[in-house]
Enzyme design. Sequence first.
Site, PDB file in Angstrom:
ATOM      1  N   LEU A  84       0.829  -1.192   0.000  1.00 58.23           N
ATOM      2  CA  LEU A  84       0.000   0.000   0.000  1.00 58.23           C
ATOM      3  C   LEU A  84       0.870   1.250   0.000  1.00 58.23           C
ATOM      4  CD1 LEU A  84      -2.680  -1.092   2.638  1.00 58.23           C
ATOM      5  CD2 LEU A  84      -2.701  -1.410   0.156  1.00 58.23           C
ATOM      6  N   CYS A  85       0.503   2.160  -0.878  1.00 55.43           N
ATOM      7  CA  CYS A  85       1.231   3.425  -0.984  1.00 55.43           C
ATOM      8  C   CYS A  85       0.618   4.431  -0.019  1.00 55.43           C
ATOM      9  CB  CYS A  85       1.184   3.947  -2.417  1.00 55.43           C
ATOM     10  SG  CYS A  85       2.008   5.542  -2.636  1.00 55.43           S
TER      11      CYS A  85
END
Length: 275
Positions: A84-85
Amino acid sequence: MATPTKRLTREYASIQKSPPPYITAHPSDKNILEWHYILTGPPDTPYEGGQYWGTLMFPSDYPFKPPAIRMHTPSGRFQPSSRLCLSISDFHPKSFNPTWEVSTILTGLLSFMTSEEMTTGSVRASEAERRLFAQRTRWWNSTGGGSKPTGSQNGGSRQQTGNIRAGDGGAKFKLEWPEVDEENLKWMQEKRIDPTTGLPRPPAPSSSQQPACSLDVSGLRRRPGTSATVVQDAAQIARDSGWMSRHRWKLVLGAMMVYIFVARVLGEGALSSSA
């Protein structure tokens, strides 16, 4: 300077003593840099009651660089097992604050999850879809999505460190969360959840329910002290009485016509004799 091991050991003691709301986490027994967490879906959200399992993979130079964050349980919010960014993840090492701890990271993840902000690794889904995912999270975690161990995944290609794919039969979850896994299996039994689909089984028929008798048979049950012949005679009388009841008007009309016919015959006979 504190090493990652000392820092994470201290943070584990802290999170055990004062866990953040809806969050539990611990390091893996084999690797303190691999942490497993469970987020419980907060009330008044599409994730309410859901059990969301994921991992934090810390770098060797933590806390100066952030961990890789993944959520393995399908949620309708994130792609399962995808990095996840986030500003608190390894996508943005320069924006990470070394004073942030595991509890800070997971609280930020939960906050982002309950928002609608999009980023790399997030997906769009309706509220109804997310609620359905929430209802099936326990089943998915403890069964691997209803699958069984199948050996290597993705055609034998190597997976990225920390990835969990449907197909392990829930083995990894059971290894990291044995007590939670046991609770999930009991919950599945109580709710009659089909382990292959995650959906409730249809209710079993009650043993106290007796098949209903047909109308014809129910009126001819044999009573104590009566013989089979008496029952048969009663049945014949009932059938005869029923036929007469259904055709009584025809019988009355026929009797009247016979009476009129006989009266006419007798009347004509009387006139002939008098003549």
